[in-house]
Design a protein around this motif. Structure first.
Motif, mmCIF file in Angstrom:
data_model
loop_
_atom_site.group_PDB
_atom_site.id
_atom_site.type_symbol
_atom_site.label_atom_id
_atom_site.label_comp_id
_atom_site.label_asym_id
_atom_site.label_seq_id
_atom_site.Cartn_x
_atom_site.Cartn_y
_atom_site.Cartn_z
ATOM 1 N N GLU A 255 60.805 28.040 -17.031
ATOM 2 C CA GLU A 255 61.615 27.964 -15.762
ATOM 3 C C GLU A 255 60.656 28.440 -14.614
ATOM 4 O O GLU A 255 60.122 29.553 -14.866
ATOM 5 N N VAL A 256 60.552 27.648 -13.788
ATOM 6 C CA VAL A 256 59.767 28.202 -12.487
ATOM 7 C C VAL A 256 60.442 28.298 -11.160
ATOM 8 O O VAL A 256 61.118 26.982 -10.773
ATOM 9 N N LEU A 257 60.710 29.236 -10.516
ATOM 10 C CA LEU A 257 61.312 29.438 -9.342
ATOM 11 C C LEU A 257 60.218 29.239 -8.202
ATOM 12 O O LEU A 257 59.131 30.041 -8.086
ATOM 13 N N HIS A 357 70.346 10.481 -6.708
ATOM 14 C CA HIS A 357 70.738 11.814 -6.798
ATOM 15 C C HIS A 357 70.831 12.384 -8.175
ATOM 16 O O HIS A 357 70.680 13.594 -8.543
ATOM 17 N N GLN A 358 71.342 11.178 -8.952
ATOM 18 C CA GLN A 358 71.552 11.848 -10.196
ATOM 19 C C GLN A 358 70.340 12.286 -11.101
ATOM 20 O O GLN A 358 70.210 13.399 -11.791
ATOM 21 N N GLN A 359 69.203 11.700 -10.770
ATOM 22 C CA GLN A 359 67.925 11.715 -11.490
ATOM 23 C C GLN A 359 67.257 12.838 -10.859
ATOM 24 O O GLN A 359 66.836 13.557 -11.526
ATOM 25 N N LEU A 360 67.510 13.399 -9.550
ATOM 26 C CA LEU A 360 67.112 14.436 -8.960
ATOM 27 C C LEU A 360 67.770 15.707 -9.724
ATOM 28 O O LEU A 360 67.037 16.669 -9.841
ATOM 29 N N CYS A 361 69.118 15.388 -9.838
ATOM 30 C CA CYS A 361 69.550 16.656 -10.465
ATOM 31 C C CYS A 361 69.118 16.919 -11.884
ATOM 32 O O CYS A 361 69.203 18.063 -12.399
ATOM 33 N N GLU A 362 68.838 16.009 -12.565
ATOM 34 C CA GLU A 362 68.318 16.127 -13.902
ATOM 35 C C GLU A 362 66.920 17.049 -13.924
ATOM 36 O O GLU A 362 66.531 17.350 -14.956
ATOM 37 N N VAL A 363 66.119 16.707 -12.861
ATOM 38 C CA VAL A 363 64.565 17.215 -12.851
ATOM 39 C C VAL A 363 64.633 18.430 -11.905
ATOM 40 O O VAL A 363 63.801 19.387 -11.958
ATOM 41 N N LEU A 364 65.620 18.991 -11.170
ATOM 42 C CA LEU A 364 65.681 20.018 -10.082
ATOM 43 C C LEU A 364 67.042 20.695 -10.084
ATOM 44 O O LEU A 364 67.990 20.226 -9.828
ATOM 45 N N SER A 365 66.775 22.064 -10.021
ATOM 46 C CA SER A 365 67.904 22.989 -9.581
ATOM 47 C C SER A 365 67.540 23.494 -8.259
ATOM 48 O O SER A 365 66.403 23.347 -7.828
ATOM 49 N N SER A 366 68.272 24.100 -7.610
ATOM 50 C CA SER A 366 68.261 24.569 -6.548
ATOM 51 C C SER A 366 68.828 26.035 -6.035
ATOM 52 O O SER A 366 70.204 26.360 -6.677
ATOM 53 N N GLY A 367 68.591 26.725 -4.735
ATOM 54 C CA GLY A 367 69.487 27.810 -4.481
ATOM 55 C C GLY A 367 69.116 28.083 -3.039
ATOM 56 O O GLY A 367 67.945 27.569 -2.520
ATOM 57 N N TRP A 398 65.385 36.364 -5.844
ATOM 58 C CA TRP A 398 66.773 36.422 -5.431
ATOM 59 C C TRP A 398 67.413 35.508 -6.682
ATOM 60 O O TRP A 398 68.487 36.014 -7.389
ATOM 61 N N ARG A 399 66.960 34.435 -7.036
ATOM 62 C CA ARG A 399 67.656 33.719 -8.233
ATOM 63 C C ARG A 399 67.712 34.404 -9.395
ATOM 64 O O ARG A 399 68.671 34.459 -10.222
ATOM 65 N N CYS A 403 71.240 35.137 -11.300
ATOM 66 C CA CYS A 403 71.276 34.118 -12.512
ATOM 67 C C CYS A 403 70.427 34.692 -13.673
ATOM 68 O O CYS A 403 69.329 34.030 -13.979
ATOM 69 N N PRO A 404 70.865 35.760 -14.154
ATOM 70 C CA PRO A 404 69.851 36.447 -14.990
ATOM 71 C C PRO A 404 69.516 35.566 -16.530
ATOM 72 O O PRO A 404 70.468 34.938 -16.855
ATOM 73 N N ILE A 405 68.456 35.989 -17.120
ATOM 74 C CA ILE A 405 68.186 35.285 -18.446
ATOM 75 C C ILE A 405 69.221 35.823 -19.578
ATOM 76 O O ILE A 405 69.519 36.885 -19.703
ATOM 77 N N ILE A 406 69.761 34.778 -19.898
ATOM 78 C CA ILE A 406 70.626 35.111 -21.140
ATOM 79 C C ILE A 406 70.220 34.699 -22.318
ATOM 80 O O ILE A 406 70.796 35.108 -23.555
ATOM 81 N N THR A 407 69.472 33.782 -22.380
ATOM 82 C CA THR A 407 68.708 33.327 -23.608
ATOM 83 C C THR A 407 67.532 34.147 -24.355
ATOM 84 O O THR A 407 66.664 34.154 -23.615
#
Length: 475
Positions: A255-257, A357-367, A398-399, A403-407
């Protein structure tokens, strides 16, 4: 490897064509016509390579041997990175709770843009000297790009550079890095507006094919494909160091912020993902949150005004590289992209089609992060790690805190885009201190030199006249 415009009006162009362009003639941006996949065997071979060696391998996939022979490419990249202050140009730092920071700010202007800018300038000089030609570079900046672009071409006899920055919307260090050059090939303007306002005038200049032809007009903003190309190496380097080991770990997702303004790094990361690298990309923005709104609700629309924040280099409401992302997600549908982006440019408002939009959500999260969140993150990182973040990097980190790592075994990396030394006010607002590098301290003793573009001026005409006067002087 050939290049096409995201708006379908230009195809089959060479790397040199893409390098020497601003926007494509149809208003789009150049992208490679195919994206090579990296096999597991290739990645295993590359795992022990340095950043510089990895960068050369990636560039050789997109720059044909007949344009820049590999031996010359290696020399150009080595020369570009020779002035960086750490041995391999970049540095990976490991903090608490499985967070790593990829420091990309060890170039002369203390920003990640030095990496791609110095390489792009070397490619540019290679072609200009080979072909006996000149170029005029036109750059708009929200802060870091201007100083980095100036430094990369300082004193080059084949190049003039015109930089436009938003007056009062950059830090003092950023401004001085642009305005204190005495080189006669450097021309700086301070515009009474935002970086998005500047982009409007620059797009009009690049849309004039005769002006572009006569003066060899080109861009060193991340609209230039070469900038994106070099930035792909950041993501591959991080993956191979953090998730690219042998055995089961060799394909573990990273995961890359990514602190996000113009979305050049997001584009580079997405291209690397398409090349087969398992990346989870998170675009982190400040209160200028158009990319975040696009991901969350398909709302790709400008706000009423650009908000000034503690992270000024990403105070952007027109993240122009998202056009490249939309083009890739749509299956290289130039007609669709042309329609969408022309609507956006005319109305500043766009709702992404549901499928896109659906494809965008599959490859990118945001904050999205407020100034208070930036300061909170800078303080916490210092308290927990004795590690000082710049405000842009804090937007990414900040992320991690929220949103701490849980895995177990999950890997997370934040792109560190600039040195905190460039953002002393934010550091002090966070209640922290720092020792300034000698190069920053020395800026105050230098004389500033720039022209002002008042709000009432016709910026396009002023810049056009200046570009033409440069051409007259160089004849």
């Amino acid at each position: 490897m050939r290049y096409s415009s995201t708006r379908a009006g230009a195809r089959g162009r060479s790397f040199r064509d893409a390098l020497f362009s601003g926007y494509a003639p149809d208003g789009g941006m150049f992208m490679p016509e195919n994206i090579p996949m990296l096999s597991a065997e290739t990645l295993s071979t590359w795992r022990s390579l340095s950043y510089q060696q990895l960068l050369c391998e990636i560039c050789s996939l997109y720059i044909p041997e007949q344009e820049i022979p590999r031996t010359h490419l290696q020399e150009l990249i080595a020369r570009a990175l020779s002035s960086f202050s750490v041995p391999d140009a970049v540095r990976l730092v490991h903090l608490k709770d499985s967070l790593s920071i990829l420091e990309l700010f060890h170039g002369e202007t203390l920003a990640f843009k030095d990496l791609a800018m110095t390489c792009t300038a070397q490619f540019l000089q290679y072609f200009l000297r080979r072909d006996g030609q000149r170029a005029t570079i036109l750059v708009g900046t929200s802060g870091d790009t201007g100083g980095s672009a100036i430094r990369s071409v300082l004193g080059l006899s084949e190049v003039d550079i015109v930089v436009v920055f938003p007056r009062g919307r950059v830090t003092r260090v950023q401004e001085l890095q642009m305005t204190t050059s005495a080189a006669d090939n450097v021309h700086v303007f301070a515009a009474d507006g935002t970086s998005d306002d500047i982009d409007v005038a620059l797009r009009k200049l690049f849309a004039d094919p005769e002006l572009v032809r006569r003066h060899g007009l080109m861009s060193l903003n991340s609209v230039n494909w070469s900038r994106i190309l070099v930035q792909t190496a950041h993501f591959l380097f991080a993956f191979l160091r953090l998730s690219g080991g042998d055995g089961e770990d060799s394909r573990a997702e990273l995961e890359v912020l990514v602190p996000t303004g113009g979305a050049g790094n997001i584009t580079a990361g997405f291209i690397m993902k398409l090349m087969g690298i398992p990346l989870r990309l998170v675009a982190m923005v400040n209160s200028n949150d158009i990319v975040h709104r696009a991901v969350q609700s398909a709302d790709f629309s400008m706000a009423d005004a650009v908000q000034q924040t503690l992270a000024p280099a990403i105070d952007i409401q027109d993240p122009y590289n998202m056009e490249r992302v939309f083009w890739l997600l749509s299956g290289r549908d130039g007609a669709l992209v042309k329609s969408l982006m022309e609507e956006f440019q005319q109305t500043h408002t766009l709702t992404l089609p549901a499928s896109l939009h659906q494809q965008l959500c599959e490859v990118l999260s945001s904050g999205s992060v407020s100034d208070d969140g930036i300061l909170e993150t800078m303080r916490r990182c210092w308290q927990e790690n004795h590690y000082l973040l710049c405000p842009h990097t804090a937007v990414g980190v900040w992320r991690h805190y929220h949103c701490p790592i849980i895995t177990p075994g999950q890997h997370r990396c934040c792109i560190a885009t600039a040195s905190p030394a460039k953002f002393q006010e934010a550091v002090h607002q966070a209640g922290l201190t720092l020792d300034l590098p000698e190069a920053v301290l020395a800026l105050d003793a230098l004389e500033s030199r720039y022209e002002v573009l008042e709000r009432s001026d016709d910026w396009e005409s002023r810049l056009r006249r200046h570009i033409e006067s440069i051409g007259d002087r160089r004849k």
